[in-house]
Enzyme design. Structure first.
Site, PDB file in Angstrom:
ATOM      1  CG  HIS A 112      -2.016  -0.995   1.180  1.00  0.00           C
ATOM      2  ND1 HIS A 112      -2.905  -1.094   0.128  1.00  0.00           N
ATOM      3  CD2 HIS A 112      -2.373  -1.963   2.062  1.00  0.00           C
ATOM      4  CE1 HIS A 112      -3.765  -2.074   0.373  1.00  0.00           C
ATOM      5  NE2 HIS A 112      -3.461  -2.622   1.538  1.00  0.00           N
ATOM      6  CB  CYS A 169      -2.308   2.638  -4.982  1.00  0.00           C
ATOM      7  SG  CYS A 169      -3.211   1.138  -4.591  1.00  0.00           S
TER       8      CYS A 169
END
Length: 193
Positions: A112, A169
């Protein structure tokens, strides 16, 4: 009007509390996973007769088994088997369908952007990653990066050579579910295992 201000203030406090709890929980899980990974690596170094090799090493789903060192960021992060939400809450996830370092094909690691890869916007071509496994350490240099759509699965493929693919991301500073992925392709450092 005063009740509206108090309601807004109260909601703000609740959201800050939730964020703080999630952040601290994430840090706790990552620390536990780091201890688990370091213990597993140390165990194999202490018992050469039980030493795993690149061909005999096995890992279970959701298990911390390795670490990823990022010298540019002065970080070492635990690697967990699997890329489900539970695995990613503990560290960097290893895509189970990809191989492990030293096996001569694509290794896929994901994390993440707002936890383990918080400073990933500083990563550049020429930077290195080192994966510390129970059976040895493997260094890779980033030779290419790209931004792809979140649904682009063409990144995961046979490459015919050992390549460490690290994804997160993108954009790095984005509130909510990011629409894209940042992908770094790193190749073994010359003269290493």
């Amino acid at each position: 009007m005063k009740w509206m201000r108090n309601l807004t203030f109260g909601a703000g406090i609740v959201f800050i509390g939730i964020f703080a709890y999630q952040f601290l929980q994430s840090e706790k899980l990552q620390n536990e996973s780091m201890q688990e990974a370091e213990a597993r690596i140390a165990k194999y170094k202490e018992s050469p007769s039980d030493h795993a090799t690149v061909d005999t090493f096995n890992v279970k789903e959701n298990e911390a088994f390795s670490t990823l060192e990022i010298p540019k960021l002065d970080k070492e992060i635990p690697v967990i088997e699997g890329t489900d939400a539970d695995s990613l809450s503990k560290g960097i996830g290893h895509l189970s369908q990809s191989v492990l370092p030293g096996q001569g094909e694509q290794i896929v690691l994901s994390g993440h952007r707002d936890t383990v890869f918080r400073e990933f916007n500083q990563i550049e071509i020429g930077d290195t990653f080192t994966v510390h496994m129970p059976y040895g350490s493997y260094s890779y240099v980033i030779k290419q990066t790209e931004i792809v759509d979140e649904d682009d699965t063409s990144v995961i493929r046979e490459m015919g050579e050992e390549v460490l693919v690290v994804t997160t991301c993108y954009p790095f500073r984005f509130v909510g579910n990011a629409p894209e992925r940042f992908v770094a392709y790193a190749y073994p450092v010359e003269g290493e295992e």
